[in-house]
Design a protein around this motif. Structure first.
Motif, short mmCIF file in Angstrom:
data_model
loop_
_atom_site.label_atom_id
_atom_site.label_comp_id
_atom_site.label_asym_id
_atom_site.label_seq_id
_atom_site.Cartn_x
_atom_site.Cartn_y
_atom_site.Cartn_z
N MET A 181 0.83 -1.22 0.00
CA MET A 181 0.00 0.00 0.00
C MET A 181 0.86 1.26 0.00
SD MET A 181 -2.78 -0.72 2.93
CE MET A 181 -3.23 -2.39 3.32
N LEU A 182 2.05 1.14 0.61
CA LEU A 182 2.93 2.31 0.72
C LEU A 182 3.89 2.41 -0.47
CD1 LEU A 182 3.76 2.02 4.53
CD2 LEU A 182 2.27 3.72 3.45
N ALA A 188 -7.28 -0.22 8.49
CA ALA A 188 -7.07 1.13 9.05
C ALA A 188 -5.96 1.84 8.27
CB ALA A 188 -6.72 1.03 10.52
N ILE A 189 -4.92 1.11 7.93
CA ILE A 189 -3.82 1.74 7.19
C ILE A 189 -4.24 2.06 5.76
CG2 ILE A 189 -1.52 1.27 6.21
CD1 ILE A 189 -0.73 0.26 8.92
N VAL A 223 -4.04 5.76 4.27
CA VAL A 223 -3.25 6.06 3.07
C VAL A 223 -4.15 6.71 2.00
CG1 VAL A 223 -1.95 5.02 1.15
CG2 VAL A 223 -1.50 4.29 3.50
N ILE A 224 -5.35 6.16 1.82
CA ILE A 224 -6.28 6.74 0.82
C ILE A 224 -6.60 8.19 1.22
CG2 ILE A 224 -8.65 6.60 -0.11
CD1 ILE A 224 -8.33 3.50 0.12
N VAL A 276 3.94 5.86 9.04
CA VAL A 276 2.97 4.76 8.97
C VAL A 276 3.67 3.46 9.36
CG1 VAL A 276 1.46 3.40 7.45
CG2 VAL A 276 1.53 5.89 7.23
N CYS A 277 4.86 3.24 8.81
CA CYS A 277 5.61 2.00 9.12
C CYS A 277 5.85 1.89 10.62
CB CYS A 277 6.97 2.00 8.40
SG CYS A 277 6.84 1.85 6.62
#
Ligand code: KG4
Ligand code: ZN
Length: 356
Positions: free
Chosen positions: A178-179, A232-233, A237-238, A260-261
């Motif tokens: 996602m990242l 949730a992540i 991110v979105i 985030v990480c």
């Protein structure tokens, strides 16, 4: 005794020769351990492609086994047995290792020993640090599994809890994706999370209180779940991409990715360490261990080490080389099983969801 181990359950083709030493404090020693990783092939696709994995195992297995035997200065006929991962894993990948092991064992007239992949991860702890004081509680945390086992006696593994959805390593890999980070994502998330504030992103911590309808015999509250934090992540991110008006192919700023990480890692590692040590206390464990690919995680190693020191429990962790998939752990578990009289006949088949 000396055993050739073969491991092909996912995307690593591995072979190793392990011998027993006769010393209880360090029962086995590695004579050779060869791993051919397919990570570069699967990276392009963002995850393991099962068909590509099986085909690559076929290409690599002869050379990997030959090298393991050559480095150990032994032939298959000079080994007492051939141990192979029977499951769980990708069925096509498992079949390559099993067919190869069968052919070798048949040709050299040696017994074939089937090994459970997670038993291998657990025995990797003993391989490096000697027998664990028992009963022990061990967390196996990898790309496919997050399971807690009680070990009342050597070679006996009692399942106490496991993930109801994603494995922790799988969550690491999906969050990395996602990242916009590469595959496998675990090591990259681990690296970026270091030296960043780990409380910048608010994330939920899942605690299961009810039994699993699919496994009512398990207490349930010792289970794990990582799908909620993944969602949730994804939402975070979105949301951030929209707020920053980022187009397709544009990545979040590096400091946001790192934040985030770090926050993700704080929650996941906290959950793993708490559950492991709570369970160890409830079970009256005399030692604890962590095996599997995610045990390579720097924060997990650090936090578990300091918790173990506080609780005065010996902690067993594999070296980085033995934490991800390898065949030395399969040979070691094979030695244990062979000594207990377990062998397979030529009808041995792969079992993608083999139980331990
Ligand atoms: O045990 P393993 O090699 O294969 C399976 O049996 O699944 O584990 C691979 C998993 C991957 O999900 C990978 O991202 C994760 O272990 N992993 C890590 C780290 N190194 C490997 N996860 C977090 N931090 C790491 N340093
Ligand atoms: Zn594994």
């Amino acid at each position: 005794m000396i055993v050739l181990g073969i491991e092909t359950s996912c995307d690593e083709t591995a072979a190793a020769v392990v011998a027993d030493t006769g010393r209880p404090s360090r029962p086995w020693e590695i004579r050779s351990s060869i791993v051919a990783s397919q990570a570069a092939i699967h990276r392009e696709w963002g995850g393991v492609v099962p068909e590509l994995a099986s085909r690559q195992h076929v290409r690599d297995i002869c050379g990997v086994v030959e090298q393991a035997l050559a480095e150990a200065h032994v032939t298959v006929g000079g080994c007492d047995a051939v141990a192979v991962t029977q499951g769980p894993g990708l069925v096509g990948s498992l079949l390559v290792g099993i067919s190869f092991a069968k052919a070798l064992a048949w040709h050299a007239n040696r017994p074939l020993v089937p090994v459970h992949h997670l038993a291998g991860h657990i025995e990797s702890l003993v391989l490096e640090e000697g027998e664990m004081p028992l009963p022990a509680v061990v967390l196996v945390v990898s790309g496919g599994h997050t399971s807690l086992y009680r070990i009342p006696s050597p070679g006996t593994y009692v399942l106490l809890g496991r993930t109801r959805d994603d494995a922790a390593g799988e969550a690491y890999d999906k969050v990395a994706k996602m990242l916009g980070l590469g595959y496998p994502g675990g090591p990259e998330v681990d690296r970026l999370a270091q030296s960043v504030n780990d409380r910048l992103v608010a994330l939920p911590r899942t605690r299961l209180t009810h039994p699993d309808r699919n496994a009512p015999h398990l207490p349930g509250r010792r289970d794990f779940s990582f799908s909620g934090i993944k969602t949730a992540i994804s939402r975070h991110v979105i949301g951030r991409r929209e707020a920053l008006n980022l187009g397709f192919g544009q990545a979040l700023p590096a400091e946001e990715v790192a934040a985030v990480c770090a926050s993700f890692q704080r929650v996941v590692v906290g959950t793993l360490v708490d559950r492991l040590f709570e369970t160890a206390a409830e079970e009256g464990a005399k030692s604890v261990g962590i095996g599997g690919g995610v045990s390579a995680n720097a924060r997990l190693r650090r936090d578990a080490t300091s918790r173990a020191a506080k609780t005065d429990l010996p902690l067993f962790l594999p070296s980085l080389a033995l934490s991800t998939d390898n065949a030395a752990m399969i040979a070691a578990a094979g030695l244990r099983r062979y000594a207990a009289g377990v062998t397979a006949d030529w009808s041995l088949n792969a079992d993608a969801s083999l139980r331990l």
